[in-house]
Scaffold this active site. Structure first.
Site, mmCIF file in Angstrom:
data_model
loop_
_atom_site.group_PDB
_atom_site.id
_atom_site.type_symbol
_atom_site.label_atom_id
_atom_site.label_comp_id
_atom_site.label_asym_id
_atom_site.label_seq_id
_atom_site.Cartn_x
_atom_site.Cartn_y
_atom_site.Cartn_z
ATOM 1 N N TYR A 49 -7.616 -15.764 3.961
ATOM 2 C CA TYR A 49 -6.471 -15.017 3.426
ATOM 3 C C TYR A 49 -5.182 -15.815 3.517
ATOM 4 O O TYR A 49 -4.174 -15.442 2.906
ATOM 5 C CB TYR A 49 -6.271 -13.673 4.154
ATOM 6 C CG TYR A 49 -7.476 -12.744 4.151
ATOM 7 C CD1 TYR A 49 -8.558 -12.968 3.296
ATOM 8 C CD2 TYR A 49 -7.536 -11.657 4.997
ATOM 9 C CE1 TYR A 49 -9.659 -12.131 3.312
ATOM 10 C CE2 TYR A 49 -8.635 -10.806 5.013
ATOM 11 C CZ TYR A 49 -9.703 -11.060 4.170
ATOM 12 O OH TYR A 49 -10.789 -10.230 4.185
ATOM 13 N N ILE A 227 -10.845 -0.340 7.057
ATOM 14 C CA ILE A 227 -9.642 -1.188 7.072
ATOM 15 C C ILE A 227 -8.960 -1.210 5.699
ATOM 16 O O ILE A 227 -8.945 -2.239 5.012
ATOM 17 C CB ILE A 227 -9.991 -2.618 7.540
ATOM 18 C CG1 ILE A 227 -11.240 -3.170 6.812
ATOM 19 C CG2 ILE A 227 -10.214 -2.665 9.037
ATOM 20 C CD1 ILE A 227 -11.467 -4.672 7.035
ATOM 21 N N SER A 230 -2.700 -1.909 2.052
ATOM 22 C CA SER A 230 -1.672 -1.541 1.096
ATOM 23 C C SER A 230 -0.427 -2.361 1.368
ATOM 24 O O SER A 230 -0.151 -2.730 2.508
ATOM 25 C CB SER A 230 -1.325 -0.049 1.209
ATOM 26 O OG SER A 230 -0.202 0.217 0.389
ATOM 27 N N ASN A 239 -2.249 6.526 4.401
ATOM 28 C CA ASN A 239 -3.604 6.175 4.838
ATOM 29 C C ASN A 239 -3.804 6.379 6.340
ATOM 30 O O ASN A 239 -4.935 6.501 6.804
ATOM 31 C CB ASN A 239 -3.927 4.719 4.466
ATOM 32 C CG ASN A 239 -4.059 4.531 2.964
ATOM 33 O OD1 ASN A 239 -4.178 5.507 2.222
ATOM 34 N ND2 ASN A 239 -4.025 3.289 2.496
HETATM 35 N N1 LIG Z 1 -15.148 -9.333 4.764
HETATM 36 C C1 LIG Z 1 -14.943 -9.457 3.472
HETATM 37 O O1 LIG Z 1 -15.633 -10.206 2.761
HETATM 38 C C2 LIG Z 1 -13.850 -8.640 2.824
HETATM 39 C C3 LIG Z 1 -13.821 -8.479 1.419
HETATM 40 C C4 LIG Z 1 -12.813 -7.700 0.861
HETATM 41 C C5 LIG Z 1 -11.870 -7.086 1.698
HETATM 42 N N2 LIG Z 1 -11.903 -7.285 3.053
HETATM 43 C C6 LIG Z 1 -10.885 -6.659 3.962
HETATM 44 O O2 LIG Z 1 -10.802 -5.276 3.668
HETATM 45 C C7 LIG Z 1 -9.449 -4.928 3.364
HETATM 46 C C8 LIG Z 1 -9.432 -3.789 2.387
HETATM 47 O O3 LIG Z 1 -10.049 -4.142 1.154
HETATM 48 P P1 LIG Z 1 -9.224 -4.248 -0.205
HETATM 49 O O4 LIG Z 1 -7.835 -4.573 0.181
HETATM 50 O O5 LIG Z 1 -9.889 -5.200 -1.105
HETATM 51 O O6 LIG Z 1 -9.418 -2.813 -0.860
HETATM 52 P P2 LIG Z 1 -8.927 -1.318 -0.514
HETATM 53 O O7 LIG Z 1 -8.276 -1.214 0.821
HETATM 54 O O8 LIG Z 1 -10.076 -0.405 -0.803
HETATM 55 O O9 LIG Z 1 -7.850 -1.042 -1.665
HETATM 56 C C9 LIG Z 1 -6.624 -1.701 -1.726
HETATM 57 C C10 LIG Z 1 -5.915 -1.254 -2.994
HETATM 58 O O10 LIG Z 1 -5.729 0.159 -2.963
HETATM 59 C C11 LIG Z 1 -4.342 0.471 -3.145
HETATM 60 N N3 LIG Z 1 -4.023 1.562 -2.224
HETATM 61 C C12 LIG Z 1 -4.122 1.555 -0.864
HETATM 62 N N4 LIG Z 1 -3.805 2.752 -0.355
HETATM 63 C C13 LIG Z 1 -3.469 3.539 -1.396
HETATM 64 C C14 LIG Z 1 -3.041 4.894 -1.502
HETATM 65 N N5 LIG Z 1 -2.894 5.647 -0.419
HETATM 66 N N6 LIG Z 1 -2.774 5.382 -2.748
HETATM 67 C C15 LIG Z 1 -2.933 4.604 -3.853
HETATM 68 N N7 LIG Z 1 -3.359 3.323 -3.823
HETATM 69 C C16 LIG Z 1 -3.614 2.790 -2.598
HETATM 70 C C17 LIG Z 1 -3.578 -0.788 -2.786
HETATM 71 O O11 LIG Z 1 -2.411 -0.880 -3.599
HETATM 72 P P3 LIG Z 1 -0.928 -0.837 -2.978
HETATM 73 O O12 LIG Z 1 -0.762 -2.135 -2.218
HETATM 74 O O13 LIG Z 1 -0.064 -0.738 -4.174
HETATM 75 O O14 LIG Z 1 -0.861 0.351 -2.074
HETATM 76 C C18 LIG Z 1 -4.569 -1.888 -3.171
HETATM 77 O O15 LIG Z 1 -4.441 -2.213 -4.538
HETATM 78 C C19 LIG Z 1 -8.856 -6.245 2.853
HETATM 79 O O16 LIG Z 1 -7.455 -6.234 2.883
HETATM 80 C C20 LIG Z 1 -9.475 -7.217 3.816
HETATM 81 O O17 LIG Z 1 -8.785 -7.184 5.063
HETATM 82 C C21 LIG Z 1 -12.898 -8.026 3.620
#
Ligand SMILES: NC(=O)c1ccc[n+]([C@@H]2O[C@H](COP(=O)([O-])OP(=O)(O)OC[C@H]3O[C@@H](n4cnc5c(N)ncnc54)[C@H](OP(=O)(O)O)[C@@H]3O)[C@@H](O)[C@H]2O)c1
Length: 275
Positions: A49, A227, A230, A239
């Site tokens: 990241y 996790i 946002s 959240n």
């Molecule tokens: N181990 C791995 O291979 C792997 C892979 C992917 C992810 N991850 C980890 O998992 C974390 C979460 O995954 P992710 O970030 O891809 O997806 P996520 O948390 O499912 O979704 C993030 C998206 O949702 C939006 N969002 C968040 N809360 C919201 C709410 N209350 N209302 C409306 N929209 C909302 C955010 O936009 P806004 O910013 O505009 O709120 C962002 O675009 C990552 O940050 C990372 O730390 C790990």
């Protein structure tokens, strides 16, 4: 609001953490610091990241004692050779500005380095106290079988994609037997949970949003954490506002029934998934 704590293999972890993918620079520091100020105590980062410096800074600026935080980082699959692992951990700790991480993860399984060699190098980091706990990410049941049965690894967690549209029952069953935590990444399906009538209706019932209902569904499962990420203060706050209501067993089951094999993280290096 009181955070929910899960005890996994004798160690406590806040059930709801904060994802930091793409949170970089001053905006990234501000988002991560805000999350900590609002009560998040589990912070997920990774070498990949490119924001460990931001995570370390945000934690220091928030002024919360280091020992109150559960910090995870991950090593990418091209750096899992046993001679590379300590070098990468040196750099992680240097960038974060800490003497240990709480959890060190294999970010993706390697198709080149024998798993036992990587796990031995991770175990060495644990013995040295540079990683309090070790674990994996993006491991399937077959890969976990190898890690647990062949290499006898002491794994705290497997971080995988998990949300209402993707069942992880096979993994949950295997990990339950091993007493491991499933930490859900993309827990709100990158925002697609807002398209579900059921999740919106449950939100209406409890005065919550589809995202809050989904996060509550995650942490109400015994061995599951989540996790969400946002960059917006209102979403970071929302959240975390999930500790004052409870879904019924029937509602939990109805959300499980939304699973339709939808997986958003796809790479050509991925293993053969279980679903
Ligand atoms: N181990 C791995 O291979 C792997 C892979 C992917 C992810 N991850 C980890 O998992 C974390 C979460 O995954 P992710 O970030 O891809 O997806 P996520 O948390 O499912 O979704 C993030 C998206 O949702 C939006 N969002 C968040 N809360 C919201 C709410 N209350 N209302 C409306 N929209 C909302 C955010 O936009 P806004 O910013 O505009 O709120 C962002 O675009 C990552 O940050 C990372 O730390 C790990």
């Amino acid at each position: 609001m009181t955070q929910m704590i899960k005890t996994v293999r004798g160690h406590d972890i806040p059930a709801l953490g904060f994802g930091t993918f793409e949170l970089k620079g001053e905006e990234g520091v501000a988002a991560i610091r805000t999350a900590i100020e609002l009560g998040y105590r589990q912070i997920d980062t990774a070498i990949r990241y490119g924001n460990e410096v931001e995570v370390g800074r945000a934690i220091r600026e928030a002024g919360v004692p280091r020992e109150e935080l559960f910090v995870t980082s991950k090593i990418w699959f091209d750096n899992l050779a046993p001679d590379l692992v300590p070098k990468r951990v040196d750099e992680i700790l240097e960038r974060l500005g800490f003497d240990h991480v709480d959890l060190l993860l294999v970010h993706w399984p390697s198709k080149v380095v024998p798993m036992g060699e990587t796990l031995a190098a991770f175990e060495e980091e644990r013995t040295k106290g540079r990683a309090r706990l070790i674990g994996v990410s993006n491991f399937t049941v077959a890969l976990l079988d190898e890690a647990l049965d062949v290499h006898n690894a002491d794994l705290f967690c497997n971080q995988v994609e998990y949300h209402p549209f993707l069942s992880q029952q096979k993994l949950l069953e295997r990990m339950g037997r091993a007493g491991m935590l499933l930490n859900a990444y993309q827990p709100i399906a990158r925002g697609k949970v807002f398209q579900s009538d059921l999740l919106n209706a449950l939100g209406k019932k409890y005065g919550k949003s589809a995202s809050q209902v989904t996060l509550r569904w995650h942490i109400q499962q015994d061995t599951v954490g989540a996790i969400p990420r946002s960059a917006r203060i209102e979403n970071i706050r929302a959240n975390f506002d999930i500790f004052d209501f409870e879904l019924s067993p029937e509602e939990m089951a109805a959300i499980h029934a939304l699973a339709r094999g939808e997986r958003y993280t796809r790479f050509d290096w991925e293993p053969v998934w279980d679903d």
